[in-house]
Write a protein that holds these residues in place. Sequence first.
Motif, mmCIF file in Angstrom:
data_model
loop_
_atom_site.group_PDB
_atom_site.id
_atom_site.type_symbol
_atom_site.label_atom_id
_atom_site.label_comp_id
_atom_site.label_asym_id
_atom_site.label_seq_id
_atom_site.Cartn_x
_atom_site.Cartn_y
_atom_site.Cartn_z
ATOM 1 N N MET A 13 0.626 -1.132 -0.593
ATOM 2 C CA MET A 13 -0.111 -0.401 0.224
ATOM 3 C C MET A 13 0.983 1.376 0.262
ATOM 4 O O MET A 13 1.799 1.409 0.382
ATOM 5 N N ASN A 14 0.333 2.402 -0.675
ATOM 6 C CA ASN A 14 1.535 3.548 -0.993
ATOM 7 C C ASN A 14 1.097 4.386 0.588
ATOM 8 O O ASN A 14 0.269 4.524 1.039
ATOM 9 N N ARG A 15 2.126 4.295 1.201
ATOM 10 C CA ARG A 15 2.040 4.963 2.851
ATOM 11 C C ARG A 15 1.687 6.596 2.672
ATOM 12 O O ARG A 15 1.447 6.771 3.399
ATOM 13 N N VAL A 16 2.295 7.145 1.792
ATOM 14 C CA VAL A 16 2.178 8.192 1.909
ATOM 15 C C VAL A 16 0.319 8.997 1.710
ATOM 16 O O VAL A 16 0.011 9.737 2.449
ATOM 17 N N LEU A 17 -0.115 7.924 0.415
ATOM 18 C CA LEU A 17 -1.416 7.315 0.635
ATOM 19 C C LEU A 17 -2.498 7.470 1.645
ATOM 20 O O LEU A 17 -3.158 8.210 1.839
ATOM 21 N N VAL A 18 -1.829 6.203 2.083
ATOM 22 C CA VAL A 18 -2.602 5.751 4.000
ATOM 23 C C VAL A 18 -2.522 7.070 4.259
ATOM 24 O O VAL A 18 -3.236 7.624 5.197
ATOM 25 N N HIS A 19 -0.876 7.676 4.771
ATOM 26 C CA HIS A 19 -0.885 8.545 5.768
ATOM 27 C C HIS A 19 -2.128 9.814 5.755
ATOM 28 O O HIS A 19 -2.644 10.676 6.784
ATOM 29 N N HIS A 20 -2.419 10.439 4.139
ATOM 30 C CA HIS A 20 -3.547 11.288 3.596
ATOM 31 C C HIS A 20 -4.555 11.259 4.551
ATOM 32 O O HIS A 20 -5.835 12.119 4.338
ATOM 33 N N ILE A 21 -4.894 9.320 3.762
ATOM 34 C CA ILE A 21 -6.599 9.240 4.465
ATOM 35 C C ILE A 21 -6.224 9.011 5.651
ATOM 36 O O ILE A 21 -7.320 9.527 6.031
ATOM 37 N N ALA A 22 -5.347 8.128 6.670
ATOM 38 C CA ALA A 22 -6.019 8.001 7.595
ATOM 39 C C ALA A 22 -5.747 9.941 8.078
ATOM 40 O O ALA A 22 -6.457 10.024 9.308
ATOM 41 N N GLY A 23 -5.276 10.632 8.278
ATOM 42 C CA GLY A 23 -4.990 12.508 8.541
ATOM 43 C C GLY A 23 -5.842 12.546 8.508
ATOM 44 O O GLY A 23 -6.623 13.645 9.358
ATOM 45 N N ALA A 28 -6.811 2.046 -4.601
ATOM 46 C CA ALA A 28 -6.398 2.088 -5.800
ATOM 47 C C ALA A 28 -6.224 3.338 -7.172
ATOM 48 O O ALA A 28 -5.064 3.571 -7.323
ATOM 49 N N SER A 29 -7.562 3.217 -7.250
ATOM 50 C CA SER A 29 -7.933 4.046 -8.174
ATOM 51 C C SER A 29 -7.181 5.630 -8.436
ATOM 52 O O SER A 29 -6.347 6.259 -9.212
ATOM 53 N N LEU A 30 -7.700 6.005 -6.683
ATOM 54 C CA LEU A 30 -6.587 6.958 -6.957
ATOM 55 C C LEU A 30 -5.017 7.551 -7.153
ATOM 56 O O LEU A 30 -5.060 8.256 -7.479
ATOM 57 N N ALA A 31 -4.338 5.946 -6.478
ATOM 58 C CA ALA A 31 -3.035 6.052 -6.273
ATOM 59 C C ALA A 31 -2.775 6.124 -8.516
ATOM 60 O O ALA A 31 -1.694 6.668 -8.688
ATOM 61 N N ALA A 32 -3.335 5.096 -8.847
ATOM 62 C CA ALA A 32 -3.285 5.089 -10.204
ATOM 63 C C ALA A 32 -3.281 6.560 -11.009
ATOM 64 O O ALA A 32 -2.555 7.091 -11.460
ATOM 65 N N HIS A 33 -4.131 7.425 -10.505
ATOM 66 C CA HIS A 33 -4.560 8.592 -10.980
ATOM 67 C C HIS A 33 -3.607 9.182 -10.648
ATOM 68 O O HIS A 33 -3.107 10.467 -11.633
ATOM 69 N N LEU A 34 -2.599 8.824 -9.411
ATOM 70 C CA LEU A 34 -1.277 10.374 -8.945
ATOM 71 C C LEU A 34 -0.463 9.434 -9.596
ATOM 72 O O LEU A 34 0.200 10.664 -9.381
ATOM 73 N N GLY A 35 -0.722 8.071 -10.369
ATOM 74 C CA GLY A 35 0.691 8.112 -10.864
ATOM 75 C C GLY A 35 1.980 7.244 -9.595
ATOM 76 O O GLY A 35 3.106 6.862 -9.607
ATOM 77 N N TRP A 36 1.000 7.101 -8.289
ATOM 78 C CA TRP A 36 1.762 6.858 -7.144
ATOM 79 C C TRP A 36 1.600 5.181 -7.004
ATOM 80 O O TRP A 36 0.341 4.531 -7.888
ATOM 81 N N ALA A 37 2.620 4.451 -7.256
ATOM 82 C CA ALA A 37 2.608 2.952 -6.539
ATOM 83 C C ALA A 37 2.219 2.750 -5.860
ATOM 84 O O ALA A 37 2.230 3.165 -4.773
ATOM 85 N N ILE A 38 1.042 1.446 -6.081
ATOM 86 C CA ILE A 38 0.750 0.749 -4.432
ATOM 87 C C ILE A 38 1.929 0.120 -4.457
ATOM 88 O O ILE A 38 1.860 -1.342 -5.160
ATOM 89 N N GLU A 39 2.777 -0.459 -3.317
ATOM 90 C CA GLU A 39 3.629 -0.776 -2.563
ATOM 91 C C GLU A 39 2.968 -2.400 -1.861
ATOM 92 O O GLU A 39 1.707 -2.199 -1.506
ATOM 93 N N GLU A 40 2.726 -4.042 -3.116
ATOM 94 C CA GLU A 40 2.738 -5.001 -2.553
ATOM 95 C C GLU A 40 3.185 -4.894 -0.827
ATOM 96 O O GLU A 40 4.209 -4.514 -0.263
ATOM 97 N N PRO A 41 1.878 -5.474 -0.248
ATOM 98 C CA PRO A 41 2.632 -5.855 0.912
ATOM 99 C C PRO A 41 3.846 -6.010 1.705
ATOM 100 O O PRO A 41 4.375 -7.590 0.756
#
Length: 93
Positions: free
Chosen positions: A1-11, A68-81
């Motif tokens: 999971m992209n940690r930056v995006l998760v950080h913003h979502i949880a924020g 995942a769709s938001l990360a793809a739009h941003l061009g941010w990789a979804i990191e594998e666990p």
Amino acid sequence: MNRVLVHHIAGVKPSLDAGTIQAADSLTVDLGFDSLDLVELSQRIRRVEPGVDLRPWFAGASMSDTVASLAAHLGWAIEEPVRTLSPAGSDHG
């Protein structure tokens, strides 16, 4: 999971456990975002990526508003666990 995006979502939604957010989660259905939460999330993202245009993603979000769709739009990789290896001789899957 992209940690930056998760950080913003949880924020935006501090009640969410960042460790449970999955790529397939819908921001609105699974994570409970409303329109104001989406605006706050977009503001957080634009602070990091000032030139990003989220309007196309918002326009298609009625069909897929997943992490995942938001990360793809941003061009941010979804990191594998990270997989942990079992002790030698006991790796069954």
